[in-house]
Design an enzyme around this catalytic site. Structure first.
Site, PDB file in Angstrom:
ATOM      1  CE  LYS A   1      -1.872   2.915   2.796  1.00 44.73           C
ATOM      2  NZ  LYS A   1      -1.835   4.144   1.987  1.00 44.73           N
TER       3      LYS A   1
ATOM      4  CD  GLU B   1      12.635   3.807   8.644  1.00 42.39           C
ATOM      5  OE1 GLU B   1      12.497   4.758   9.454  1.00 42.39           O
ATOM      6  OE2 GLU B   1      12.768   3.949   7.421  1.00 42.39           O
TER       7      GLU B   1
ATOM      8  CB  CYS C   1      12.608   8.639   9.203  1.00 36.77           C
ATOM      9  SG  CYS C   1      13.547   7.673   8.039  1.00 36.77           S
TER      10      CYS C   1
ATOM     11  CD  GLU D   1       9.630  12.273  12.451  1.00 34.09           C
ATOM     12  OE1 GLU D   1       8.549  11.684  12.576  1.00 34.09           O
ATOM     13  OE2 GLU D   1      10.627  11.767  11.926  1.00 34.09           O
TER      14      GLU D   1
HETATM   15  P1  NAI Z   1       1.476   8.273   8.439  1.00 36.95           P
HETATM   16  O1  NAI Z   1       2.284   7.465   9.373  1.00 36.95           O
HETATM   17  O2  NAI Z   1       0.065   8.590   8.800  1.00 36.95           O
HETATM   18  O3  NAI Z   1       1.436   7.563   6.988  1.00 36.95           O
HETATM   19  C1  NAI Z   1       2.369   6.627   6.505  1.00 36.95           C
HETATM   20  C2  NAI Z   1       1.640   5.496   5.784  1.00 36.95           C
HETATM   21  O4  NAI Z   1       0.761   4.849   6.707  1.00 36.95           O
HETATM   22  C3  NAI Z   1       0.740   5.947   4.626  1.00 36.95           C
HETATM   23  O5  NAI Z   1       0.772   4.960   3.617  1.00 36.95           O
HETATM   24  C4  NAI Z   1      -0.631   6.009   5.269  1.00 36.95           C
HETATM   25  O6  NAI Z   1      -1.685   5.847   4.346  1.00 36.95           O
HETATM   26  C5  NAI Z   1      -0.573   4.830   6.210  1.00 36.95           C
HETATM   27  N1  NAI Z   1      -1.490   4.908   7.349  1.00 36.95           N
HETATM   28  C6  NAI Z   1      -1.954   6.009   7.987  1.00 36.95           C
HETATM   29  N2  NAI Z   1      -2.795   5.662   8.983  1.00 36.95           N
HETATM   30  C7  NAI Z   1      -2.867   4.313   8.988  1.00 36.95           C
HETATM   31  C8  NAI Z   1      -3.560   3.347   9.784  1.00 36.95           C
HETATM   32  N3  NAI Z   1      -4.364   3.712  10.779  1.00 36.95           N
HETATM   33  N4  NAI Z   1      -3.369   2.036   9.513  1.00 36.95           N
HETATM   34  C9  NAI Z   1      -2.558   1.637   8.516  1.00 36.95           C
HETATM   35  N5  NAI Z   1      -1.902   2.493   7.723  1.00 36.95           N
HETATM   36  C10 NAI Z   1      -2.034   3.823   7.949  1.00 36.95           C
HETATM   37  O7  NAI Z   1       2.273   9.618   8.152  1.00 36.95           O
HETATM   38  P2  NAI Z   1       1.688  10.993   7.575  1.00 36.95           P
HETATM   39  O8  NAI Z   1       0.338  11.267   8.164  1.00 36.95           O
HETATM   40  O9  NAI Z   1       1.819  10.961   6.126  1.00 36.95           O
HETATM   41  O10 NAI Z   1       2.742  12.024   8.188  1.00 36.95           O
HETATM   42  C11 NAI Z   1       2.636  12.427   9.553  1.00 36.95           C
HETATM   43  C12 NAI Z   1       3.992  12.481  10.205  1.00 36.95           C
HETATM   44  O11 NAI Z   1       4.562  11.175  10.223  1.00 36.95           O
HETATM   45  C13 NAI Z   1       5.030  13.314   9.498  1.00 36.95           C
HETATM   46  O12 NAI Z   1       4.932  14.656   9.836  1.00 36.95           O
HETATM   47  C14 NAI Z   1       6.304  12.696   9.997  1.00 36.95           C
HETATM   48  O13 NAI Z   1       6.611  13.216  11.257  1.00 36.95           O
HETATM   49  C15 NAI Z   1       5.965  11.231  10.139  1.00 36.95           C
HETATM   50  N6  NAI Z   1       6.427  10.433   8.989  1.00 36.95           N
HETATM   51  C16 NAI Z   1       7.548   9.689   9.136  1.00 36.95           C
HETATM   52  C17 NAI Z   1       8.051   8.982   8.067  1.00 36.95           C
HETATM   53  C18 NAI Z   1       9.289   8.171   8.176  1.00 36.95           C
HETATM   54  O14 NAI Z   1       9.959   7.972   7.193  1.00 36.95           O
HETATM   55  N7  NAI Z   1       9.600   7.635   9.342  1.00 36.95           N
HETATM   56  C19 NAI Z   1       7.425   9.040   6.751  1.00 36.95           C
HETATM   57  C20 NAI Z   1       6.199   9.806   6.705  1.00 36.95           C
HETATM   58  C21 NAI Z   1       5.757  10.487   7.797  1.00 36.95           C
END
Ligand code: NAI
Ligand code: MG
Length: 505
Positions: free
Chosen positions: A201, A276, A310, A407
């Site tokens: 996904k 991660e 990240c 973060e």
């Molecule tokens: P997110 O963690 O919500 O999204 C990442 C992935 O998880 C996307 O594919 C999203 O559709 C999916 N997702 C979201 N909610 C879910 C759920 N309940 N169950 C299963 N999958 C789910 O991150 P978002 O909202 O895009 O960004 C928010 C913050 O997260 C950012 O500001 C940043 O701090 C952090 N982040 C960290 C990343 C990393 O590389 N460690 C990458 C992206 C965001």
């Protein structure tokens, strides 16, 4: 600062225009199909906020269909009967196809994510190619061991005991938007090398390169159902995948908050989990550091990929004897950065991924300023079109402020002085975070470098550098930055399980 974004009339390759023009479907069991609901959602270009494509909006029913296809492909048909060598060759072929289409993937990635085209060309796509080549090599090198056993309660008995290292099964993979193609590669590479099947996904903000990669998997000749791709949103698409009772393992990259939801969702069938997650990585500049290396290093640590990494070096600690020079130097680097749309080849920093992310980042800056921090450079949104934020250097912060603790995931660094060379005290400050993803240390003293590397609680420590990644090098987090390691030999453990076989002779 060349702050205001100017939107260019750039041209993209014909294959890219053709790809964007057509509604993009889900890949299930080797077929491109509409979502069961028929729904689609728009994909935006973050430099302009304009719609560039429409993709199918998969939901629970589509996840169910994809998991069924992945299960079937795992248990019957050509995939489980392929030799490791055949599997490795297929992965290598995929890598070749990706390399042949490098420019198309770079353009798609830049349009979708906003990152500079020079970066997509030099880093995102080549790193993905390299990852697949590296994992292709592993397909033939995954094996168990023969183990001499003693069994004290069976005196005189003879045994032949060995382990088999077997694929874990059907794997769900949920990835973020900051390195869309590369995150897909990090996840798919080890899954395919070990013989698993996958439901992937992509992030709702950036589904395009994963979908194009799906076409290349078909072109390379992967059997139907080995790779299924379901685009959609977190709660309606990701959550049912994480909770699915017929998924054997879930791999996730994204926020720590959602990482915890994934871990909870996995309890239904106790599927294996790898995570991660976020970071608040320290960059430490010692008094003896070569500032010609440390200043661009510390600036790159936070500003690369607009701070949407990240492992971004978002807490910068500089010894008080070099503090002013480090602040001035990093601020000068920040001011030199040319903001603009990713498709402009002179752009060095693109927009935030979305309006939402821009608002989050500017909100953090405002919270820092309201608590007494000072912006040496930057401090606000840049321009009014697209989602640009000025590279920002904050001083006068303290360890209690939100900008230091949480973060931000944007181009914002907090610089703090330290006033002695007591490594334990410095490590304590660097480790004063719930995260533990990465760190970097700048010093010309080899002994200090390696001593502090041992004391820092993080999955990666860079010495006199930052952001050095390689397919062979494990990456992942201590503490709340995650579970497990991606890339390298380590990642194979996440996609395999060990069976002990004992024969009494
Ligand atoms: P997110 O963690 O919500 O999204 C990442 C992935 O998880 C996307 O594919 C999203 O559709 C999916 N997702 C979201 N909610 C879910 C759920 N309940 N169950 C299963 N999958 C789910 O991150 P978002 O909202 O895009 O960004 C928010 C913050 O997260 C950012 O500001 C940043 O701090 C952090 N982040 C960290 C990343 C990393 O590389 N460690 C990458 C992206 C965001
Ligand atoms: Mg989210």
């Amino acid at each position: 600062m060349e702050g205001t974004a100017v939107v260019l009339d750039y041209t993209v390759g014909e294959s890219v225009s053709a790809f964007l023009a057509k509604k993009r479907q889900l890949l299930i069991g080797g077929e491109w199909v509409d979502a069961a609901s028929g729904k689609t959602f728009p994909v935006y270009e973050p430099a302009t906020g304009e719609i560039i494509a429409h993709v199918a909006e998969g939901e629970k029913e589509d996840i169910d269909r994809a998991v069924k296809a992945a299960r079937k492909a795992f248990e019957s048909g050509p995939w489980p009967n392929m030799t490791p060598s055949q599997r490795g060759k297929l992965i290598w072929k995929l890598a070749d196809l990706l390399e042949q289409n490098l420019e198309e993937f770079a353009e798609l990635e830049t349009l979708d994510n906003g990152k500079p085209i020079t970066v997509s060309r030099a880093a995102d796509v080549p790193l993905a190619v390299d990852l697949f080549c590296y994992m292709a090599g592993w397909a033939t090198k995954i094996h168990g061991e023969t183990i001499p056993i003693s069994v004290p309660y069976m005196p005189g008995a003879e045994f032949h005991a060995y382990t088999l290292r077997e694929p874990v099964g059907v794997v769900g993979q949920i990835i973020p938007w900051n390195f869309p193609l590369l995150m897909a590669a990090w996840k798919l590479g080890p899954a395919l090398a070990t013989g698993c099947t996958v439901v992937l996904k992509p992030a709702e903000q950036t589904p395009l390169t994963a979908l194009r990669l799906g076409e290349l998997f078909q072109e390379a000749g992967f059997p139907p159902g080995v790779i299924n791709i379901i685009t959609g949103f977190g709660e309606s698409t990701g959550a049912p995948l994480a909770a699915h009772l017929d998924v054997d393992k879930i791999a996730f990259t994204g926020s720590t908050e959602v990482g915890k939801l994934i871990a909870n969702a996995a309890t239904g069938n106790l599927k294996k989990v790898s995570l991660e997650l976020g970071g608040k990585s320290p960059t430490i500049v010692f008094s003896d550091a070569d500032l010609a290396v440390a200043i661009p290093g510390a600036a790159g640590a936070i500003f690369f990929n607009h701070g949407q990494c990240c492992c971004a070096g978002s807490r910068l600690y500089a010894h008080k004897s070099v503090f002013d020079r480090v602040v001035d130097g990093v601020s000068a680097e920040a001011q030199k950065i040319k903001l603009g749309p990713g498709m402009d080849p002179t752009t060095e920093m693109g927009p935030m991924i979305s309006e939402e992310q821009m608002t989050v980042v500017t909100g953090y800056i405002e919270s820092g300023l309201s608590e007494g921090a000072k912006a040496v450079v930057g401090g606000k949104r840049s321009g009014s079109k697209g989602y640009f934020v000025e590279p920002t250097v904050l001083v006068d912060t303290n360890p209690q402020m939100k900008v230091v603790r949480e973060e931000i995931f944007g181009p914002v660094v907090c610089v703090q002085p330290f006033d002695d060379d007591d490594l334990d005290r410095i490590a304590q400050e660097a480790n004063d975070t719930i995260y533990g993803l990465a760190a970097s240390v700048f010093t010309t003293n080899l002994s200090v470098a390696h001593k502090i590397a041992k004391k820092i609680q993080a999955g990666t420590v860079w010495i006199n550098s930052h952001n050095v990644f390689d397919a062979a090098l494990p990456f992942g987090g201590y503490k709340q930055s995650g579970w497990g390691r991606e890339m390298g030999k380590e990642s194979l453990n996440l996609y395999t399980q060990v069976k002990s076989v004992v024969a009494t002779l």
